[in-house]
Write a protein that holds these residues in place. Structure first.
Motif, PDB file in Angstrom:
ATOM      1  N   ARG A  35       0.829  -1.210   0.000  1.00  0.00           N
ATOM      2  CA  ARG A  35       0.000   0.000   0.000  1.00  0.00           C
ATOM      3  C   ARG A  35       0.862   1.257   0.000  1.00  0.00           C
ATOM      4  O   ARG A  35       0.555   2.233  -0.706  1.00  0.00           O
ATOM      5  N   ARG A  36       1.961   1.245   0.778  1.00  0.00           N
ATOM      6  CA  ARG A  36       2.849   2.413   0.787  1.00  0.00           C
ATOM      7  C   ARG A  36       3.438   2.666  -0.596  1.00  0.00           C
ATOM      8  O   ARG A  36       3.502   3.806  -1.070  1.00  0.00           O
ATOM      9  N   ALA A  37       3.870   1.597  -1.246  1.00  0.00           N
ATOM     10  CA  ALA A  37       4.456   1.756  -2.579  1.00  0.00           C
ATOM     11  C   ALA A  37       3.430   2.268  -3.577  1.00  0.00           C
ATOM     12  O   ALA A  37       3.704   3.175  -4.378  1.00  0.00           O
ATOM     13  N   GLY A  41       3.560   5.726  -5.973  1.00  0.00           N
ATOM     14  CA  GLY A  41       3.919   5.436  -7.362  1.00  0.00           C
ATOM     15  C   GLY A  41       5.197   4.636  -7.518  1.00  0.00           C
ATOM     16  O   GLY A  41       5.867   4.734  -8.557  1.00  0.00           O
ATOM     17  N   ARG A  42       5.533   3.825  -6.516  1.00  0.00           N
ATOM     18  CA  ARG A  42       6.757   3.027  -6.585  1.00  0.00           C
ATOM     19  C   ARG A  42       6.422   1.575  -6.894  1.00  0.00           C
ATOM     20  O   ARG A  42       5.298   1.103  -6.654  1.00  0.00           O
ATOM     21  N   ARG A  43       7.418   0.864  -7.422  1.00  0.00           N
ATOM     22  CA  ARG A  43       7.207  -0.528  -7.797  1.00  0.00           C
ATOM     23  C   ARG A  43       7.941  -1.454  -6.819  1.00  0.00           C
ATOM     24  O   ARG A  43       8.998  -1.111  -6.286  1.00  0.00           O
ATOM     25  N   ALA A 144      -1.752  -6.219  -4.973  1.00  0.00           N
ATOM     26  CA  ALA A 144      -1.026  -4.953  -5.003  1.00  0.00           C
ATOM     27  C   ALA A 144      -1.701  -3.866  -4.190  1.00  0.00           C
ATOM     28  O   ALA A 144      -1.035  -2.939  -3.700  1.00  0.00           O
ATOM     29  N   ASP A 145      -3.014  -3.949  -4.006  1.00  0.00           N
ATOM     30  CA  ASP A 145      -3.719  -2.937  -3.210  1.00  0.00           C
ATOM     31  C   ASP A 145      -3.761  -3.289  -1.727  1.00  0.00           C
ATOM     32  O   ASP A 145      -4.410  -2.595  -0.939  1.00  0.00           O
ATOM     33  N   GLY A 146      -3.086  -4.370  -1.340  1.00  0.00           N
ATOM     34  CA  GLY A 146      -3.049  -4.788   0.057  1.00  0.00           C
ATOM     35  C   GLY A 146      -4.143  -5.763   0.443  1.00  0.00           C
ATOM     36  O   GLY A 146      -4.135  -6.281   1.573  1.00  0.00           O
ATOM     37  N   SER A 147      -5.083  -6.031  -0.436  1.00  0.00           N
ATOM     38  CA  SER A 147      -6.133  -7.002  -0.128  1.00  0.00           C
ATOM     39  C   SER A 147      -5.579  -8.417  -0.270  1.00  0.00           C
ATOM     40  O   SER A 147      -4.489  -8.627  -0.816  1.00  0.00           O
ATOM     41  N   ARG A 148      -6.332  -9.384   0.241  1.00  0.00           N
ATOM     42  CA  ARG A 148      -5.872 -10.774   0.211  1.00  0.00           C
ATOM     43  C   ARG A 148      -6.837 -11.625  -0.595  1.00  0.00           C
ATOM     44  O   ARG A 148      -8.040 -11.375  -0.616  1.00  0.00           O
ATOM     45  N   LEU A 149      -6.271 -12.618  -1.224  1.00  0.00           N
ATOM     46  CA  LEU A 149      -7.066 -13.493  -2.082  1.00  0.00           C
ATOM     47  C   LEU A 149      -6.579 -14.920  -1.911  1.00  0.00           C
ATOM     48  O   LEU A 149      -5.392 -15.198  -2.087  1.00  0.00           O
ATOM     49  N   ARG A 150      -7.498 -15.809  -1.558  1.00  0.00           N
ATOM     50  CA  ARG A 150      -7.175 -17.233  -1.521  1.00  0.00           C
ATOM     51  C   ARG A 150      -7.653 -17.852  -2.826  1.00  0.00           C
ATOM     52  O   ARG A 150      -8.778 -17.586  -3.280  1.00  0.00           O
ATOM     53  N   CYS A 151      -6.792 -18.653  -3.441  1.00  0.00           N
ATOM     54  CA  CYS A 151      -7.185 -19.306  -4.687  1.00  0.00           C
ATOM     55  C   CYS A 151      -6.819 -20.778  -4.645  1.00  0.00           C
ATOM     56  O   CYS A 151      -5.835 -21.187  -4.033  1.00  0.00           O
ATOM     57  N   SER A 152      -7.660 -21.577  -5.292  1.00  0.00           N
ATOM     58  CA  SER A 152      -7.468 -23.020  -5.396  1.00  0.00           C
ATOM     59  C   SER A 152      -8.268 -23.484  -6.603  1.00  0.00           C
ATOM     60  O   SER A 152      -8.836 -22.659  -7.339  1.00  0.00           O
ATOM     61  N   ALA A 153      -8.364 -24.779  -6.791  1.00  0.00           N
ATOM     62  CA  ALA A 153      -9.168 -25.296  -7.902  1.00  0.00           C
ATOM     63  C   ALA A 153     -10.635 -24.940  -7.740  1.00  0.00           C
ATOM     64  O   ALA A 153     -11.387 -24.888  -8.728  1.00  0.00           O
ATOM     65  N   ASP A 154     -11.089 -24.657  -6.496  1.00  0.00           N
ATOM     66  CA  ASP A 154     -12.487 -24.333  -6.225  1.00  0.00           C
ATOM     67  C   ASP A 154     -12.725 -22.859  -5.915  1.00  0.00           C
ATOM     68  O   ASP A 154     -13.859 -22.390  -6.036  1.00  0.00           O
ATOM     69  N   PRO A 420      -3.664  -3.345 -11.671  1.00  0.00           N
ATOM     70  CA  PRO A 420      -3.834  -2.408 -12.797  1.00  0.00           C
ATOM     71  C   PRO A 420      -2.830  -1.272 -12.831  1.00  0.00           C
ATOM     72  O   PRO A 420      -2.572  -0.710 -13.901  1.00  0.00           O
ATOM     73  N   ALA A 421      -2.217  -0.948 -11.686  1.00  0.00           N
ATOM     74  CA  ALA A 421      -1.226   0.127 -11.661  1.00  0.00           C
ATOM     75  C   ALA A 421       0.194  -0.384 -11.871  1.00  0.00           C
ATOM     76  O   ALA A 421       1.131   0.419 -11.917  1.00  0.00           O
ATOM     77  N   GLY A 422       0.364  -1.677 -12.011  1.00  0.00           N
ATOM     78  CA  GLY A 422       1.703  -2.225 -12.244  1.00  0.00           C
ATOM     79  C   GLY A 422       2.632  -2.076 -11.053  1.00  0.00           C
ATOM     80  O   GLY A 422       3.852  -1.942 -11.228  1.00  0.00           O
ATOM     81  N   VAL A 423       2.083  -2.139  -9.830  1.00  0.00           N
ATOM     82  CA  VAL A 423       2.916  -2.004  -8.626  1.00  0.00           C
ATOM     83  C   VAL A 423       3.937  -3.132  -8.537  1.00  0.00           C
ATOM     84  O   VAL A 423       5.100  -2.920  -8.170  1.00  0.00           O
ATOM     85  N   LEU A 424       3.523  -4.344  -8.901  1.00  0.00           N
ATOM     86  CA  LEU A 424       4.405  -5.514  -8.794  1.00  0.00           C
ATOM     87  C   LEU A 424       5.172  -5.719 -10.096  1.00  0.00           C
ATOM     88  O   LEU A 424       5.160  -6.797 -10.694  1.00  0.00           O
ATOM     89  N   GLY A 425       5.858  -4.685 -10.522  1.00  0.00           N
ATOM     90  CA  GLY A 425       6.578  -4.762 -11.784  1.00  0.00           C
ATOM     91  C   GLY A 425       8.015  -4.332 -11.655  1.00  0.00           C
ATOM     92  O   GLY A 425       8.472  -3.882 -10.612  1.00  0.00           O
ATOM     93  N   ASN A 426       8.736  -4.505 -12.726  1.00  0.00           N
ATOM     94  CA  ASN A 426      10.100  -3.974 -12.866  1.00  0.00           C
ATOM     95  C   ASN A 426      10.420  -3.937 -14.354  1.00  0.00           C
ATOM     96  O   ASN A 426       9.591  -4.313 -15.200  1.00  0.00           O
TER      97      ASN A 426
END
Length: 438
Positions: A35-37, A41-43, A144-154, A420-426
């Motif tokens: 969230r700070r990044a 506007g930092r990556r 990237a927005d600090g929210s959490r997401l659990r993902c699996s086959a279901d 969408p903001a490309g925070v996790l980029g380089n």
């Protein structure tokens, strides 16, 4: 914990200075850093143990080092093991063995973190077995927005289909749940062979037992084969005697080989005869040990690597052309070429996505220009639709990679939705995936 500093990877070919280095402990601290990044506007790039040779983990602005987020969360009675992202594989193997479990397959290096190995598509070998990511049953991501997401086959299966080899581009892994199996032993058999015979019977040899690979010594037709056979529960272990393991795996494979590499760097003309000496030094041996101790080898001589995944039936032709290049003297290669196989999988950015695969890996000493040797592998592999390992050197960009992966646009569209903001980029991800088009 946050500070300003510099970073270099294991091989020393990727470096960064003047970046913010954050050591988060727990998902809340990971989320706060993201969230700070985003607000400034930092990556941000997450990093494990730095075993990738590409710049995939090199930060532009902020680096998340997950060494304080590296605990074992749970191992249940069905062998589902949940770990935090920064857990190194070698620690996980020990933790599982102590509880009577093991991972189904492993690569030959165990210094990577779980998240780093999975995110770049690390694999072992075995015609019936997929890469490490096929053992994943669930992922917890910090987006990237600090929210959490659990993902699996279901749960969010579209994210799960891609995030198992997510390149650190979809979110930062918080925890990963893997399916382990009851601990098992492997009978390891190593034998010398000739390249021609292995290419003539490639499919038969590579599927002759559970986990098969071989090393070809360029400038010769000599190979060292490794066949690891899974044994039933309760099989008696017969590890190598301590003196022999030290002599062959530490002295010959590391100390003496380091001398061979050093001599070849000083006098390149010595590399072909030294390759022949190296090929003859490692003879036949057989032993039985716990699976993780057989899968893994010590790599004390530092190198940089290129590895291409090619359709399995195309591998003999690719290797034959590399043999021609080496014989013609277009490049002198001190390191052997490693050849492995894997089953097809259904992970969008996996190098084995949708096809049975052979992996061909070339190496040169660290701080060495790979020159025409890597260029030859990239060209020959490219002619059969080869896909480069995401963590190993290659020269392809987004346009070339899109043509190699039928589901490439599926992955980049998901990236644009989750970040969408490309925070996790380089800069590296801009080259191989393109800038985020949110």
């Amino acid at each position: 914990m946050t500070g300003s500093g510099s970073w270099r990877n294991w091989a020393g070919n990727q470096r960064a200075t003047g970046v913010d280095v954050v050591h988060p402990s727990g998902a809340d601290e990971i989320a706060a850093a993201l969230r700070r990044a985003a607000a400034t506007g930092r990556r941000v790039r997450p990093v494990g143990s730095g075993h990738s040779f590409t710049a995939i983990a090199r930060p532009d602005d902020v680096q998340l080092v997950l060494d304080r987020h590296a605990g074992l969360v749970d191992v249940d009675d069905a062998g589902l093991v949940t770990v935090q992202a920064g857990m190194p594989l070698h620690r996980l193997n020990v933790e599982l063995a102590a509880r009577g479990w093991a991972l189904t397959n492993l690569g030959d290096i165990d210094r990577q973190t779980v998240s780093g190995a999975l995110s770049t598509g690390t694999h072992g070998t075995g015609a019936r077995f997929g890469g490490l990511a096929t053992q994943i049953r669930a992922l917890e991501l910090v987006l990237a927005d600090g929210s959490r997401l659990r993902c699996s086959a279901d749960e969010h299966p579209d994210v799960f289909a891609a995030a198992r080899v997510g390149l650190g581009a979809l979110g930062v892994i918080d925890t990963v749940t893997l399916q382990a199996e009851p601990a098992f032993a492997l009978r390891a058999e190593e034998r010398p062979a000739r390249l021609g015979e292995l290419l003539d019977g490639f499919e038969e040899f590579m599927s002759s037992t559970d986990h098969v690979e071989f090393y070809w010594f360029p400038h010769t037709d000599r190979c060292l084969t490794k066949r690891n056979t899974r044994l039933p529960p309760g099989a008696e272990l017969e590890p190598l005697p301590r003196w022999r393991a030290v002599w062959e795996d530490e002295v010959l494979s590391n100390a003496v080989f380091a001398g061979v590499v050093a001599a070849g760097r000083r006098v390149p003309a010595l590399i072909p005869p030294l390759a022949a000496v190296s090929a003859r030094a490692l003879g036949a041996r057989t032993w039985t040990d716990a699976s993780h101790r057989v899968f893994v080898s010590r790599r004390r001589v530092r190198f940089v690597e290129m590895e291409y995944a090619v359709p399995r039936d195309a591998a003999p032709a690719v290797l034959a052309e590399l043999h021609r290049v080496a014989t013609a003297g277009e490049f002198r290669a001190a390191f052997p070429v490693e050849v492995r196989v894997a089953a097809a999988d259904d992970i969008a950015p996996s190098t084995a996505s949708g096809r049975d695969t052979a992996y061909i890996a070339a190496h040169v000493p660290a701080r060495t220009d790979p020159g025409s040797w890597f260029a030859a592998l990239e060209s020959v592999a490219g002619s059969v639709g080869g896909r480069p390992h995401w963590g190993k050197l290659h020269g392809l960009d987004v346009d070339a990679l899109r043509s190699r992966y039928p589901r490439f646009d599926e992955f980049t569209a998901l990236r644009a939705r989750l970040d969408p903001a490309g925070v996790l980029g380089n800069a590296h991800l801009d080259r191989v995936l393109g800038p985020v088009a949110g």
